[in-house]
Design an enzyme around this catalytic site. Structure first.
Site, PDB file in Angstrom:
ATOM      1  N   GLU A  25       0.847  -1.199   0.000  1.00 20.71           N
ATOM      2  CA  GLU A  25       0.000   0.000   0.000  1.00 20.71           C
ATOM      3  C   GLU A  25       0.884   1.252   0.000  1.00 20.71           C
ATOM      4  O   GLU A  25       2.032   1.220   0.464  1.00 20.71           O
ATOM      5  CB  GLU A  25      -0.884  -0.023   1.261  1.00 20.71           C
ATOM      6  CG  GLU A  25      -1.793   1.181   1.386  1.00 20.71           C
ATOM      7  CD  GLU A  25      -2.885   0.997   2.447  1.00 20.71           C
ATOM      8  OE1 GLU A  25      -2.805   0.030   3.238  1.00 20.71           O
ATOM      9  OE2 GLU A  25      -3.801   1.839   2.485  1.00 20.71           O
ATOM     10  N   ASN A 172     -12.415  -1.280  -0.904  1.00 17.14           N
ATOM     11  CA  ASN A 172     -11.690  -1.869   0.229  1.00 17.14           C
ATOM     12  C   ASN A 172     -12.338  -1.396   1.522  1.00 17.14           C
ATOM     13  O   ASN A 172     -12.614  -0.200   1.674  1.00 17.14           O
ATOM     14  CB  ASN A 172     -10.225  -1.415   0.219  1.00 17.14           C
ATOM     15  CG  ASN A 172      -9.508  -1.747   1.527  1.00 17.14           C
ATOM     16  OD1 ASN A 172      -9.184  -2.906   1.787  1.00 17.14           O
ATOM     17  ND2 ASN A 172      -9.296  -0.745   2.378  1.00 17.14           N
ATOM     18  N   GLU A 173     -12.598  -2.291   2.410  1.00 19.49           N
ATOM     19  CA  GLU A 173     -13.157  -1.950   3.731  1.00 19.49           C
ATOM     20  C   GLU A 173     -14.239  -0.872   3.603  1.00 19.49           C
ATOM     21  O   GLU A 173     -14.200   0.167   4.256  1.00 19.49           O
ATOM     22  CB  GLU A 173     -12.046  -1.533   4.709  1.00 19.49           C
ATOM     23  CG  GLU A 173     -11.077  -2.675   4.965  1.00 19.49           C
ATOM     24  CD  GLU A 173     -10.175  -2.515   6.199  1.00 19.49           C
ATOM     25  OE1 GLU A 173     -10.134  -1.427   6.798  1.00 19.49           O
ATOM     26  OE2 GLU A 173      -9.520  -3.517   6.555  1.00 19.49           O
ATOM     27  N   TYR A 239      -6.640  -9.152  11.518  1.00 22.83           N
ATOM     28  CA  TYR A 239      -5.285  -8.934  12.030  1.00 22.83           C
ATOM     29  C   TYR A 239      -5.157  -9.525  13.430  1.00 22.83           C
ATOM     30  O   TYR A 239      -6.097  -9.454  14.235  1.00 22.83           O
ATOM     31  CB  TYR A 239      -4.983  -7.433  12.104  1.00 22.83           C
ATOM     32  CG  TYR A 239      -4.737  -6.790  10.749  1.00 22.83           C
ATOM     33  CD1 TYR A 239      -3.487  -6.874  10.149  1.00 22.83           C
ATOM     34  CD2 TYR A 239      -5.749  -6.109  10.080  1.00 22.83           C
ATOM     35  CE1 TYR A 239      -3.247  -6.280   8.905  1.00 22.83           C
ATOM     36  CE2 TYR A 239      -5.515  -5.519   8.843  1.00 22.83           C
ATOM     37  CZ  TYR A 239      -4.259  -5.608   8.260  1.00 22.83           C
ATOM     38  OH  TYR A 239      -4.012  -5.032   7.036  1.00 22.83           O
ATOM     39  N   GLU A 296      -6.067  -9.162   3.586  1.00 24.32           N
ATOM     40  CA  GLU A 296      -5.242  -8.490   4.605  1.00 24.32           C
ATOM     41  C   GLU A 296      -5.197  -9.372   5.834  1.00 24.32           C
ATOM     42  O   GLU A 296      -6.250  -9.689   6.416  1.00 24.32           O
ATOM     43  CB  GLU A 296      -5.805  -7.108   4.969  1.00 24.32           C
ATOM     44  CG  GLU A 296      -5.591  -6.086   3.867  1.00 24.32           C
ATOM     45  CD  GLU A 296      -5.994  -4.669   4.254  1.00 24.32           C
ATOM     46  OE1 GLU A 296      -5.875  -4.318   5.459  1.00 24.32           O
ATOM     47  OE2 GLU A 296      -6.416  -3.915   3.359  1.00 24.32           O
ATOM     48  N   GLN A 345       2.243  -6.099   5.408  1.00 27.04           N
ATOM     49  CA  GLN A 345       2.388  -5.725   4.024  1.00 27.04           C
ATOM     50  C   GLN A 345       3.800  -6.097   3.581  1.00 27.04           C
ATOM     51  O   GLN A 345       4.626  -6.450   4.408  1.00 27.04           O
ATOM     52  CB  GLN A 345       2.134  -4.234   3.867  1.00 27.04           C
ATOM     53  CG  GLN A 345       0.714  -3.826   4.234  1.00 27.04           C
ATOM     54  CD  GLN A 345       0.365  -2.412   3.782  1.00 27.04           C
ATOM     55  OE1 GLN A 345       1.138  -1.741   3.127  1.00 27.04           O
ATOM     56  NE2 GLN A 345      -0.830  -1.955   4.155  1.00 27.04           N
TER      57      GLN A 345
HETATM   58  O1  AHR Z   1      -2.983  -2.615   6.210  1.00 26.65           O
HETATM   59  C1  AHR Z   1      -3.253  -1.415   6.867  1.00 26.65           C
HETATM   60  C2  AHR Z   1      -4.713  -1.016   6.779  1.00 26.65           C
HETATM   61  O2  AHR Z   1      -5.502  -1.947   7.464  1.00 26.65           O
HETATM   62  C3  AHR Z   1      -5.335  -0.984   5.409  1.00 26.65           C
HETATM   63  O3  AHR Z   1      -5.095   0.180   4.730  1.00 26.65           O
HETATM   64  C4  AHR Z   1      -6.789  -1.158   5.686  1.00 26.65           C
HETATM   65  O4  AHR Z   1      -7.482  -1.767   4.630  1.00 26.65           O
HETATM   66  C5  AHR Z   1      -6.817  -1.946   6.973  1.00 26.65           C
HETATM   67  O5  AHR Z   1      -7.648  -1.401   7.902  1.00 26.65           O
END
Ligand code: AHR
Length: 494
Positions: A25, A172-173, A239, A296, A345
């Site tokens: 990103e 995205n999101e 995450y 992600e 990432q």
């Molecule tokens: O990866 C960091 C961020 O996490 C991304 O930009 C977003 O899609 C997510 O919340």
């Protein structure tokens, strides 16, 4: 004792190579510095892209790369990033540190980077703040062969042939940074934007809709019901936060066994998330046509002290290696539904596989897990049954080991094993059914301490070593998997 049975003649499914995908990103030092240094840089580069990073990524066999975001994607206007550099407008990267984005790394640069590392591109389009026309024109610019304003502009900017764009994300999101939409509203938006994401000049696009975060099962339900028929993939973001909450995500390096245990437990939660989202998808898509795309994932800790909080730069320890190994085993084991995953990432951000510092470059423990696991790419997942002991900490317990196994074209078996327990090795006895094997060899990634990590001064503190603690005897595999380790075994077929 960990008891296991592998039925290598029972193939569960094909492990898509795209499970080992990455995400880059416009965030912190991922693109700028980490990948792109510009043509005039003293750092050796190919048309502005770092040679050391290209070389390291080629060794990983990166199958697919997602770009330009993340949250950045829904603020990105692609036309700002093509044409002569001096004419590209500057913008503020409002999400990530409020820094100036000069748009020097744009469509052409990204696609050249993909070609240099041998990865397929996965582009995320802007739904949150972009128009349908803007997305339609991007597709035309990228993929149209004939005469048209966008295809002609591409040619004027130096690219005669259209590119092949196999994967395109429609937002995205969008439940958050991508527009704070309700699932009903987003599902309609998806259908609308998707109409204009055309398959042009023989290019076929795999369309990925914005999916849920974590356990937002309602989002999956609504999307599948309203728009499942029009998508090829539905994303999922999850995450591992080692700390107690988002306000304190925990240190990347300064932690004890309590935080180690919590991290392992939270990583194992991916299993439940995939199972439950897949169960909902099964109702609307029993033939599993739509892929679950974990675009992600990874560990997200506090940033390194003294660094820009908006840059998400964190160290990467042996704990990260376990997080990677466990997640990849889970994705492999769900390969019937999980068709792609993209770690967050690629360079210098979150659970990066590479860190850079000026001219220096360093490979993280997570890099080594991806390198060890690449043997699973496009291999056949074979059936296995595992009875593992528990790793207990306080009043809680989780399985001590995580495993997946695959068979390649030559019939060789690869077994990846993570031992989550930082104190005890795991004795493994595995019945090998459905195949005959002549020898076993392996590699192990471990270290003296749970928070061991590589630095620019000591880049080889955590690197894979040869593993000799495994043997085959009368159709059984015996191994002793060290505490806090990731092991990949290769069993050579007779
Ligand atoms: O990866 C960091 C961020 O996490 C991304 O930009 C977003 O899609 C997510 O919340």
């Amino acid at each position: 004792m960990q008891k296991m049975i592998i039925n290598s003649d029972i193939v569960v499914g094909k492990i898509s190579k795209n499970i080992f995908g990455h995400f880059a990103e416009h965030l912190g030092r991922c693109i700028y510095e980490g990948i792109w240094v510009g043509r005039d840089s003293k750092i050796p580069n190919t048309n502005g892209i770092r040679n050391d990073v290209i070389e390291a990524l080629r060794k990983l066999q990166v199958p697919v790369l997602r770009w330009p975001g993340g949250c950045f994607a829904d603020e990105y206007h692609w036309k700002d990033g093509v044409g002569p550099y001096e004419k590209r407008p500057q913008m503020i990267n409002t999400h990530w540190g409020g820094v100036v984005e000069n748009n020097h790394f744009g469509t052409h640069e990204f696609l050249e980077f993909c070609e240099l590392i041998g990865a397929e591109p996965f582009i995320s389009g802007n739904v949150g703040s972009g128009t349908v026309r803007e997305m339609q024109e991007w597709i035309e610019y990228l993929t149209f062969d004939g005469e048209s304003p966008m295809a002609n502009w591409r040619r004027k900017n130096g690219r005669k042939e259209p590119w092949k764009i196999p994967f395109f994300g429609i937002g995205n999101e969008n439940w958050g940074c991508g527009g704070n939409m309700r699932p009903e509203f987003y599902a309609d938006q998806f259908l609308r934007y998707n109409t204009y994401v055309r398959n042009l000049s023989g290019n076929r696009i795999y369309r990925i809709a914005c999916g849920p975060s974590d356990h937002n099962y309602r989002w999956t339900e609504v999307l599948m019901k309203q728009a499942g028929y029009a998508m090829d993939g539905l994303s999922l973001h999850y995450y591992t936060i080692p700390g107690p909450h988002w306000g304190d995500k925990g240190s990347a390096t300064d932690f004890g066994e309590a935080e180690w245990f919590t991290t392992m437990r939270k990583t194992m939660y991916m299993e439940e998330l995939i199972t439950r989202h897949s169960t909902i998808m099964d109702v609307y898509d029993p033939k599993k046509r739509v892929g679950l795309i974990i675009d992600e994932w990874g560990i997200w800790s506090n940033v390194e002290p003294g660094t820009n909080p908006g840059f998400l730069y964190q160290q990467n320890t042996l704990r990260d290696a376990l997080v990677a190994g466990i997640n990849l085993n889970i994705f492999n084991n769900h390969c019937q539904r999980v068709k792609m995953a993209n770690i967050a990432q690629m360079v210098n951000v979150l659970q990066a596989v590479i860190h850079t510092n000026g001219e220096q470059m360093m490979l993280t423990p997570t890099y080594h897990v991806f390198e060890m696991y690449k043997v699973h790419q496009n291999a056949e997942l074979v059936h296995l049954h595992l009875e593992t002991t528990e790793y207990k900490h306080g009043n809680e317990s989780i399985p001590q080991i995580s495993v997946s196994a695959s068979k390649n074209e030559a019939g060789d078996l690869h077994i990846s094993i993570c031992n989550l327990n930082p104190n005890e090795s795991a004795k493994l006895c595995c019945d090998l059914r459905g195949g005959e094997y002549v020898r076993v060899q392996g590699r192990v990634l471990t270290a003296e301490t749970i928070n061991a990590h590589n630095t620019f001064e000591e880049p080889e503190r955590v690197i894979p070593q040869e593993f000799s603690n495994a043997r085959i005897e009368e159709e059984k595999l015996f191994a002793n998997i060290p505490a806090k380790s990731v092991v990949v075994l290769k069993l050579k077929a007779k």
